[in-house]
Write a protein that holds these residues in place. Structure first.
Motif, PDB file in Angstrom:
ATOM      1  N   ALA A  51      -0.019   2.857   1.414  1.00  0.00           N
ATOM      2  CA  ALA A  51       0.585   1.535   1.576  1.00  0.00           C
ATOM      3  C   ALA A  51       1.428   1.165   0.351  1.00  0.00           C
ATOM      4  CB  ALA A  51      -0.503   0.490   1.812  1.00  0.00           C
ATOM      5  N   THR A  52       0.904   1.443  -0.837  1.00  0.00           N
ATOM      6  CA  THR A  52       1.630   1.121  -2.075  1.00  0.00           C
ATOM      7  C   THR A  52       2.947   1.880  -2.141  1.00  0.00           C
ATOM      8  OG1 THR A  52      -0.408   0.635  -3.275  1.00  0.00           O
ATOM      9  CG2 THR A  52       1.534   1.220  -4.585  1.00  0.00           C
ATOM     10  N   TRP A  53       2.878   3.188  -1.933  1.00  0.00           N
ATOM     11  CA  TRP A  53       4.094   4.003  -2.026  1.00  0.00           C
ATOM     12  C   TRP A  53       5.089   3.640  -0.925  1.00  0.00           C
ATOM     13  CZ3 TRP A  53       0.647   8.969  -2.405  1.00  0.00           C
ATOM     14  CH2 TRP A  53       0.069   9.019  -3.679  1.00  0.00           C
ATOM     15  N   ALA A  54       4.592   3.401   0.275  1.00  0.00           N
ATOM     16  CA  ALA A  54       5.496   3.100   1.391  1.00  0.00           C
ATOM     17  C   ALA A  54       6.266   1.808   1.149  1.00  0.00           C
ATOM     18  CB  ALA A  54       4.713   3.025   2.700  1.00  0.00           C
ATOM     19  N   ARG A  55       5.586   0.786   0.650  1.00  0.00           N
ATOM     20  CA  ARG A  55       6.281  -0.482   0.386  1.00  0.00           C
ATOM     21  C   ARG A  55       7.411  -0.273  -0.616  1.00  0.00           C
ATOM     22  NH1 ARG A  55       0.939  -2.714   0.554  1.00  0.00           N
ATOM     23  NH2 ARG A  55       0.783  -2.469  -1.720  1.00  0.00           N
ATOM     24  N   LEU A 342      -4.128  10.397  -8.856  1.00  0.00           N
ATOM     25  CA  LEU A 342      -2.841   9.937  -8.333  1.00  0.00           C
ATOM     26  C   LEU A 342      -2.715   8.418  -8.471  1.00  0.00           C
ATOM     27  CD1 LEU A 342      -2.521  12.072  -5.065  1.00  0.00           C
ATOM     28  CD2 LEU A 342      -1.504  12.534  -7.310  1.00  0.00           C
ATOM     29  N   ARG A 343      -3.807   7.712  -8.194  1.00  0.00           N
ATOM     30  CA  ARG A 343      -3.771   6.250  -8.356  1.00  0.00           C
ATOM     31  C   ARG A 343      -3.576   5.865  -9.822  1.00  0.00           C
ATOM     32  NH1 ARG A 343      -8.672   2.579  -6.200  1.00  0.00           N
ATOM     33  NH2 ARG A 343      -9.786   3.647  -7.871  1.00  0.00           N
ATOM     34  N   GLU A 344      -4.244   6.597 -10.728  1.00  0.00           N
ATOM     35  CA  GLU A 344      -4.112   6.305 -12.148  1.00  0.00           C
ATOM     36  C   GLU A 344      -2.682   6.515 -12.638  1.00  0.00           C
ATOM     37  OE1 GLU A 344      -5.773   8.265 -16.264  1.00  0.00           O
ATOM     38  OE2 GLU A 344      -7.157   8.135 -14.567  1.00  0.00           O
ATOM     39  N   GLY A 349       4.461   0.796  -8.107  1.00  0.00           N
ATOM     40  CA  GLY A 349       4.596   1.242  -6.724  1.00  0.00           C
ATOM     41  C   GLY A 349       5.019   2.675  -6.527  1.00  0.00           C
ATOM     42  N   LEU A 350       5.199   3.453  -7.618  1.00  0.00           N
ATOM     43  CA  LEU A 350       5.614   4.845  -7.492  1.00  0.00           C
ATOM     44  C   LEU A 350       4.673   5.753  -8.275  1.00  0.00           C
ATOM     45  CD1 LEU A 350       9.503   4.605  -7.927  1.00  0.00           C
ATOM     46  CD2 LEU A 350       8.256   5.093  -5.799  1.00  0.00           C
ATOM     47  N   HIS A 367      10.503  11.631  -5.443  1.00  0.00           N
ATOM     48  CA  HIS A 367      10.013  12.832  -4.763  1.00  0.00           C
ATOM     49  C   HIS A 367       8.486  12.883  -4.766  1.00  0.00           C
ATOM     50  CE1 HIS A 367      10.977  16.588  -2.865  1.00  0.00           C
ATOM     51  NE2 HIS A 367      12.178  16.673  -3.407  1.00  0.00           N
ATOM     52  N   HIS A 368       7.877  12.544  -5.919  1.00  0.00           N
ATOM     53  CA  HIS A 368       6.420  12.605  -6.024  1.00  0.00           C
ATOM     54  C   HIS A 368       5.761  11.711  -4.986  1.00  0.00           C
ATOM     55  CE1 HIS A 368       7.814  14.295  -9.677  1.00  0.00           C
ATOM     56  NE2 HIS A 368       7.793  13.198 -10.417  1.00  0.00           N
ATOM     57  N   SER A 369       6.310  10.517  -4.795  1.00  0.00           N
ATOM     58  CA  SER A 369       5.678   9.533  -3.912  1.00  0.00           C
ATOM     59  C   SER A 369       5.811   9.909  -2.446  1.00  0.00           C
ATOM     60  CB  SER A 369       6.281   8.146  -4.155  1.00  0.00           C
ATOM     61  OG  SER A 369       6.035   7.719  -5.481  1.00  0.00           O
TER      62      SER A 369
END
Length: 632
Positions: A51-55, A342-344, A349-350, A367-369
């Motif tokens: 959700a974070t990355w998509a937004r 990954l969260r850390e 947002g990326l 690219h990573h996200s």
């Protein structure tokens, strides 16, 4: 721009069942399930990150039609471009459309597809990796992403758009069918093509695709290394061993692309023989996960894209480890630990390309996200099985002493709270020289209260894949590998470049010593003009202290030991031979038998993109030094 679905109809579909419009009768694909309690925490983390990355990715999509080159793409603020593979984001966007009922994700998917077709689509059915690139192998991963989007969320698409995607996938399938054989590119492409063809063949009922996928999956079995069970083939020659008997192995590509694709193929086709090999290989690769969820790819052939949490442009380890957690209780822990990392490393947002990108002011690539969003979306859509029973402890969470992996000539050491890697791996990536560390280098030193203390980078940072790597413009940049270094007439000779070095590791859980013998050589394995310079490195590990000793018979040589340290960590120089480094959970005491020579970088940290860490360089002249590390 909006599709022809009404808001009411869209919400009804989004909250309803999974659409199987392309599925032939009796197909093996199954709908997403509800994760059992043992995996609920991982599922929640996957939902949070996707959700974070998509937004953020949605906010970066170019919706200004006057920007004709970028319109519809997701603009990378760091690279000032739209990446060629950005259309893979259609899959996590469609997943988010179902989860949230937000129609913008469907609109964004249509725009992304139009951008792909206008800028990277090729007449032969492939898609280019980047606009100004000639590589087409990543078509395999785009096919997988679009097939998953259609299978799980195709019912949310406007019919004409869905039909267009289906027809385009058929062209891509023909390209893979006629072009990708077992010798195509690095091994991640043909082995992942086994799943791409099988999945597309199942969705569109094309038997020849499924058969070719089956053939590739059977050929995969010969690429599990004989002794350790690594996947090899990340670099050529595929079939010819190095002088030490090694083949081309890269941890990052294996755990984040090849093994997930083979796991998904095995689950789709209920191929127990293949899943047996995949499970064993995942267990071998799991030996290299650090207790904080980092992947220790300090030795891999393609570690020029190592990012500590994985690899720069691959998808992630979760589809393999989480979806096969019923076969080994530790697999669920691997998937969860890595997702926590990954969260850390996610900020604003990326997903950033390493733990110290933010502290050093280095921006991330999108690219990573979007790649790792695909992996976590796959886990959510396929559904998590119950984890196997047993104590889910990672191998490196145990102080087991030492382990040797002959297929990569690398030793893992676990004494007290210390974890270390010593490598003499002698297979370089294709024609590239001075890539991963070798020569008996101490390529990783980690402690359970500090994280990484030492970590190898490339011996010389090179843009092997310029479109998929960030340029290093820092004039003070240097390799992070602990080493002996000599510069003669502008040519650098390194201990960590010597492919012929030997290593002997002895001892037990309480005291282990690694002794390496090698030479100082340049990137082409040549000696200095005056002749061979033999060097000795010894690493002594006890629960209380790690002591490194370096020696070479040339007083002009320097001993360089970059100590990993994030900007902001306090450094106290007690004297010219003792330093305290204050980390959040402990103080690192560094003691030496030689004066520390200050470098021009004093007062600031060095940074290396491989693996995305900052460091304080300790330098000693005279050709010999002893450095001790202890944790207060």
């Amino acid at each position: 721009m909006r599709s022809n679905l009404s808001r009411r109809n869209f919400l009804g579909l989004a909250l309803g069942g999974i659409g199987l419009g392309l599925m032939p009768p009796g197909a093996a694909l199954s709908p997403p399930g509800t994760p059992p309690p043992a995996q609920e925490e991982l599922a929640a983390l996957c939902r949070e990150l996707t959700a974070t990355w998509a937004r953020t990715l949605l906010s970066l999509q170019v919706v200004d039609a006057s920007r004709t080159n970028d319109y519809g793409g997701i603009f990378c603020p760091t690279r000032k471009m739209v990446h060629g593979r950005v259309g893979d984001t259609i899959y996590p966007f469609m997943h988010m459309a179902r989860r949230t009922g937000d129609h913008r994700y469907i609109d964004a998917s249509v725009l992304l597809f139009r951008w792909m077709e206008g800028h990277v689509s090729q007449p032969d059915g492939s898609w280019l990796n980047e606009i100004k690139d000639s590589w087409k192998g990543t078509t395999v991963f785009t096919v997988i992403a679009l097939c998953e989007a259609l299978h799980y969320h195709g019912d949310l698409m406007e019919p004409q758009f869905r039909q267009t995607v289906e027809a385009r996938l058929r062209k891509a399938g023909d390209f893979i069918y006629t072009t990708v054989d077992i010798d195509y590119g690095n091994i991640n492409y043909p082995l992942s093509a086994s799943y791409a063809l099988s999945l597309l063949g199942t969705l569109q009922d094309v038997p020849r695709y499924r058969e070719r996928g089956r053939v590739l999956s059977q050929q995969a079995i010969r690429f599990f290394s004989k002794q350790d069970g690594f996947i090899f083939g990340e670099g050529t020659p595929y079939y010819q061993p190095s002088p030490k008997g090694c083949f081309s192995v890269d941890l990052g590509y294996n755990v984040e692309e090849t093994l997930p694709s083979l796991a998904l193929y095995g689950l789709l086709n209920k191929d127990e023989e293949l899943l047996h090999h995949v499970t064993r290989s995942l267990q071998t690769h799991m030996e290299f996960m650090l207790p904080d969820g980092g992947w220790d790819n300090s030795w891999g052939t393609r570690n020029y894209k190592w990012t500590y949490w994985g690899s720069r442009t691959s998808d992630g380890c979760q589809p393999a480890y989480a979806l096969l957690a019923g076969r080994d209780a530790r697999f669920a822990r691997v998937a969860h630990k890595n997702a926590l990392l990954l969260r850390e490393c996610t900020h604003d947002g990326l997903l950033y390309g390493g733990p110290h990108y933010l502290s050093h002011g280095v921006l991330p690539s999108v690219h990573h996200s979007f790649c790792h969003s695909k992996a976590l979306t796959t886990v959510l859509d396929h559904g998590l099985p119950a984890a196997a029973s047993g104590v889910p402890q990672l191998p490196r969470e145990e102080a087991y002493g030492r382990k040797f992996f002959p297929d990569i000539q690398t030793w893992l050491i676990a004494v007290g709270g210390y974890r270390a890697t010593v490598t003499a791996y002698d297979r370089e990536y294709k024609a590239m020289h001075n890539g991963h560390a070798t020569g008996g280098a101490l390529s990783m030193l980690w402690h359970d209260r500090t994280g990484p203390l030492l970590a190898a980078s490339m011996n010389a940072y090179q843009l092997v894949e310029a479109g998929n790597m960030q340029a290093d413009t820092d004039p003070l940049s240097m390799p992070l590998t602990p080493r002996i270094e000599l510069v003669v007439d502008g040519v650098t000779y390194l201990s960590c470049s010597n492919l012929e070095a030997t290593v002997e590791v002895t001892g037990d859980k309480g005291r282990i010593i690694a002794r390496t013998r090698g030479r100082l050589v340049d990137r082409d394995q040549r000696d200095p003009p005056a002749g061979a310079l033999y060097c000795r490195c010894e690493y002594l590990f006890t629960p209380e202290k790690v002591t490194l000793s370096f020696a070479v018979d040339d007083p002009r040589a320097w001993i360089i030991v970059p100590v990993i340290s994030r900007s902001g960590e306090a450094v106290e120089l007690i004297n010219d031979r003792k330093m305290l480094l204050r980390k959040p959970r402990a103080t690192v005491v560094v003691e030496t038998d030689q004066p520390i020579v200050p470098l021009p970088a004093a007062g600031r940290r060095l940074f290396n993109f491989v693996p995305g860490l900052e460091a304080i360089p300790l330098v000693f002249d005279g050709g010999k030094a002893q450095i001790g590390f202890s944790i207060d």
